[in-house]
Design a protein around this motif. Sequence first.
Motif, PDB file in Angstrom:
ATOM      1  N   ALA A   1       0.829  -1.210   0.000  1.00 45.39           N
ATOM      2  CA  ALA A   1       0.000   0.000   0.000  1.00 45.39           C
ATOM      3  C   ALA A   1       0.862   1.257   0.000  1.00 45.39           C
ATOM      4  O   ALA A   1       0.551   2.246  -0.669  1.00 45.39           O
ATOM      5  CB  ALA A   1      -0.934   0.002   1.209  1.00 45.39           C
ATOM      6  N   ARG A   2       1.963   1.221   0.724  1.00 42.99           N
ATOM      7  CA  ARG A   2       2.824   2.406   0.825  1.00 42.99           C
ATOM      8  C   ARG A   2       3.669   2.634  -0.426  1.00 42.99           C
ATOM      9  O   ARG A   2       3.835   3.756  -0.885  1.00 42.99           O
ATOM     10  CB  ARG A   2       3.735   2.283   2.056  1.00 42.99           C
ATOM     11  CG  ARG A   2       4.841   3.326   2.147  1.00 42.99           C
ATOM     12  CD  ARG A   2       4.274   4.741   2.170  1.00 42.99           C
ATOM     13  NE  ARG A   2       5.311   5.728   2.197  1.00 42.99           N
ATOM     14  CZ  ARG A   2       5.812   6.334   1.126  1.00 42.99           C
ATOM     15  NH1 ARG A   2       5.380   6.030  -0.077  1.00 42.99           N
ATOM     16  NH2 ARG A   2       6.752   7.241   1.244  1.00 42.99           N
ATOM     17  N   TYR A   3       4.214   1.550  -0.992  1.00 49.57           N
ATOM     18  CA  TYR A   3       5.213   1.721  -2.044  1.00 49.57           C
ATOM     19  C   TYR A   3       4.709   1.449  -3.455  1.00 49.57           C
ATOM     20  O   TYR A   3       5.460   1.629  -4.400  1.00 49.57           O
ATOM     21  CB  TYR A   3       6.455   0.872  -1.739  1.00 49.57           C
ATOM     22  CG  TYR A   3       7.145   1.394  -0.503  1.00 49.57           C
ATOM     23  CD1 TYR A   3       7.857   2.588  -0.548  1.00 49.57           C
ATOM     24  CD2 TYR A   3       7.039   0.729   0.709  1.00 49.57           C
ATOM     25  CE1 TYR A   3       8.460   3.093   0.587  1.00 49.57           C
ATOM     26  CE2 TYR A   3       7.651   1.228   1.853  1.00 49.57           C
ATOM     27  CZ  TYR A   3       8.351   2.412   1.778  1.00 49.57           C
ATOM     28  OH  TYR A   3       8.951   2.911   2.902  1.00 49.57           O
TER      29      TYR A   3
ATOM     30  N   LEU B   1      -2.673   6.355   2.876  1.00 48.84           N
ATOM     31  CA  LEU B   1      -3.293   5.125   2.391  1.00 48.84           C
ATOM     32  C   LEU B   1      -3.072   3.989   3.402  1.00 48.84           C
ATOM     33  O   LEU B   1      -3.977   3.204   3.672  1.00 48.84           O
ATOM     34  CB  LEU B   1      -2.719   4.748   1.025  1.00 48.84           C
ATOM     35  CG  LEU B   1      -3.338   3.560   0.312  1.00 48.84           C
ATOM     36  CD1 LEU B   1      -4.825   3.806   0.048  1.00 48.84           C
ATOM     37  CD2 LEU B   1      -2.618   3.309  -1.003  1.00 48.84           C
ATOM     38  N   VAL B   2      -1.876   3.943   3.978  1.00 47.99           N
ATOM     39  CA  VAL B   2      -1.581   2.942   5.009  1.00 47.99           C
ATOM     40  C   VAL B   2      -2.447   3.195   6.239  1.00 47.99           C
ATOM     41  O   VAL B   2      -2.990   2.255   6.838  1.00 47.99           O
ATOM     42  CB  VAL B   2      -0.075   2.948   5.373  1.00 47.99           C
ATOM     43  CG1 VAL B   2       0.202   2.015   6.544  1.00 47.99           C
ATOM     44  CG2 VAL B   2       0.763   2.564   4.166  1.00 47.99           C
TER      45      VAL B   2
ATOM     46  N   LEU C   1      -4.982   0.589   7.933  1.00 45.75           N
ATOM     47  CA  LEU C   1      -4.893   0.196   9.341  1.00 45.75           C
ATOM     48  C   LEU C   1      -6.061   0.731  10.171  1.00 45.75           C
ATOM     49  O   LEU C   1      -6.230   0.341  11.327  1.00 45.75           O
ATOM     50  CB  LEU C   1      -3.579   0.704   9.940  1.00 45.75           C
ATOM     51  CG  LEU C   1      -2.287   0.094   9.397  1.00 45.75           C
ATOM     52  CD1 LEU C   1      -1.083   0.847   9.957  1.00 45.75           C
ATOM     53  CD2 LEU C   1      -2.213  -1.384   9.730  1.00 45.75           C
ATOM     54  N   GLN C   2      -6.786   1.652   9.593  1.00 39.36           N
ATOM     55  CA  GLN C   2      -7.856   2.361  10.303  1.00 39.36           C
ATOM     56  C   GLN C   2      -7.296   3.032  11.568  1.00 39.36           C
ATOM     57  O   GLN C   2      -7.862   2.957  12.658  1.00 39.36           O
ATOM     58  CB  GLN C   2      -9.006   1.407  10.645  1.00 39.36           C
ATOM     59  CG  GLN C   2      -9.670   0.854   9.418  1.00 39.36           C
ATOM     60  CD  GLN C   2     -10.793  -0.105   9.733  1.00 39.36           C
ATOM     61  OE1 GLN C   2     -10.920  -0.620  10.842  1.00 39.36           O
ATOM     62  NE2 GLN C   2     -11.637  -0.326   8.735  1.00 39.36           N
TER      63      GLN C   2
ATOM     64  N   THR D   1      -4.305   6.480  12.776  1.00 38.22           N
ATOM     65  CA  THR D   1      -3.797   7.801  12.387  1.00 38.22           C
ATOM     66  C   THR D   1      -2.564   7.661  11.500  1.00 38.22           C
ATOM     67  O   THR D   1      -1.917   6.606  11.474  1.00 38.22           O
ATOM     68  CB  THR D   1      -3.416   8.628  13.626  1.00 38.22           C
ATOM     69  OG1 THR D   1      -2.298   7.992  14.253  1.00 38.22           O
ATOM     70  CG2 THR D   1      -4.586   8.763  14.599  1.00 38.22           C
ATOM     71  N   ALA D   2      -2.233   8.750  10.816  1.00 43.23           N
ATOM     72  CA  ALA D   2      -1.033   8.764   9.976  1.00 43.23           C
ATOM     73  C   ALA D   2       0.217   8.558  10.837  1.00 43.23           C
ATOM     74  O   ALA D   2       1.161   7.885  10.410  1.00 43.23           O
ATOM     75  CB  ALA D   2      -0.940  10.072   9.199  1.00 43.23           C
ATOM     76  N   GLY D   3       0.233   9.113  12.038  1.00 42.63           N
ATOM     77  CA  GLY D   3       1.377   8.928  12.933  1.00 42.63           C
ATOM     78  C   GLY D   3       1.566   7.459  13.291  1.00 42.63           C
ATOM     79  O   GLY D   3       2.703   6.950  13.313  1.00 42.63           O
ATOM     80  N   HIS D   4       0.482   6.776  13.566  1.00 42.97           N
ATOM     81  CA  HIS D   4       0.571   5.351  13.877  1.00 42.97           C
ATOM     82  C   HIS D   4       1.074   4.582  12.647  1.00 42.97           C
ATOM     83  O   HIS D   4       1.920   3.687  12.765  1.00 42.97           O
ATOM     84  CB  HIS D   4      -0.800   4.806  14.320  1.00 42.97           C
ATOM     85  CG  HIS D   4      -0.788   3.343  14.620  1.00 42.97           C
ATOM     86  ND1 HIS D   4      -0.288   2.835  15.791  1.00 42.97           N
ATOM     87  CD2 HIS D   4      -1.182   2.278  13.871  1.00 42.97           C
ATOM     88  CE1 HIS D   4      -0.379   1.518  15.763  1.00 42.97           C
ATOM     89  NE2 HIS D   4      -0.926   1.166  14.607  1.00 42.97           N
ATOM     90  N   ALA D   5       0.559   4.932  11.478  1.00 39.24           N
ATOM     91  CA  ALA D   5       0.982   4.279  10.237  1.00 39.24           C
ATOM     92  C   ALA D   5       2.482   4.472  10.010  1.00 39.24           C
ATOM     93  O   ALA D   5       3.177   3.538   9.597  1.00 39.24           O
ATOM     94  CB  ALA D   5       0.179   4.814   9.054  1.00 39.24           C
ATOM     95  N   GLN D   6       2.989   5.677  10.296  1.00 46.76           N
ATOM     96  CA  GLN D   6       4.422   5.933  10.143  1.00 46.76           C
ATOM     97  C   GLN D   6       5.238   5.047  11.083  1.00 46.76           C
ATOM     98  O   GLN D   6       6.289   4.520  10.692  1.00 46.76           O
ATOM     99  CB  GLN D   6       4.738   7.404  10.406  1.00 46.76           C
ATOM    100  CG  GLN D   6       4.300   8.300   9.271  1.00 46.76           C
ATOM    101  CD  GLN D   6       4.541   9.776   9.585  1.00 46.76           C
ATOM    102  OE1 GLN D   6       4.445  10.213  10.725  1.00 46.76           O
ATOM    103  NE2 GLN D   6       4.845  10.536   8.548  1.00 46.76           N
TER     104      GLN D   6
END
Length: 192
Positions: free
Chosen positions: A146-148, A156-157, A161-162, A164-169
């Motif tokens: 999804a990321r690459y 998108l990640v 994951l449903q 936050t963007a911070g959690h995805a990072q």
Amino acid sequence: MRGDEADRLDDERTDPANAERDRAELFLVLHAQNHSRISAFVHTLVPSWQDAEEIIQDTLVVLWRKFDDFDLSTNFFAWAARIAQYEVLNYRRVNRRKRVLTFDDDVLESLAATAIRQLNDIELEREALEICLQKLAPADREIVRARYQSGGDVHLVAELLQRTAGHAQRVLRSIRSSLIRCVQQRMAEIGA
């Protein structure tokens, strides 16, 4: 009836047209697998993009013409890179007046050797990464995809994951760290 089928198959295998088609298919597969490295190699040795592209095309013609001389038990990229190097030298000789940046032949030889080593290392790292990606949990592989993939980003990640963007990072950072360790371990195992 069984004998007729076997005779037909033997005829197909020994038919020169089939042999030529098989030869062409093998060449195309080997070239496709190595084209980007051959191209990168030539671009490493030639400062002009346009000149490099011309040399790449000339190299392709020579590779095809000399393909019968290629030993299938050896490394296609190494063989192709050597031919590309000769094509670079030939291009330089024919176009002496056109050159803006000039390396002497010894420097070019050294650059070629370094480029081949680096391109081989990159290919080994890519292969190690493929293996390491397969070792990831399916959910983590999906996150990486999804990321690459084209157009993918951290948002998108986060959606996947449903979270936050911070959690995805943080998740991506953890997966990347795992992949880096895995690739480094595989490279150490093969002595690269």
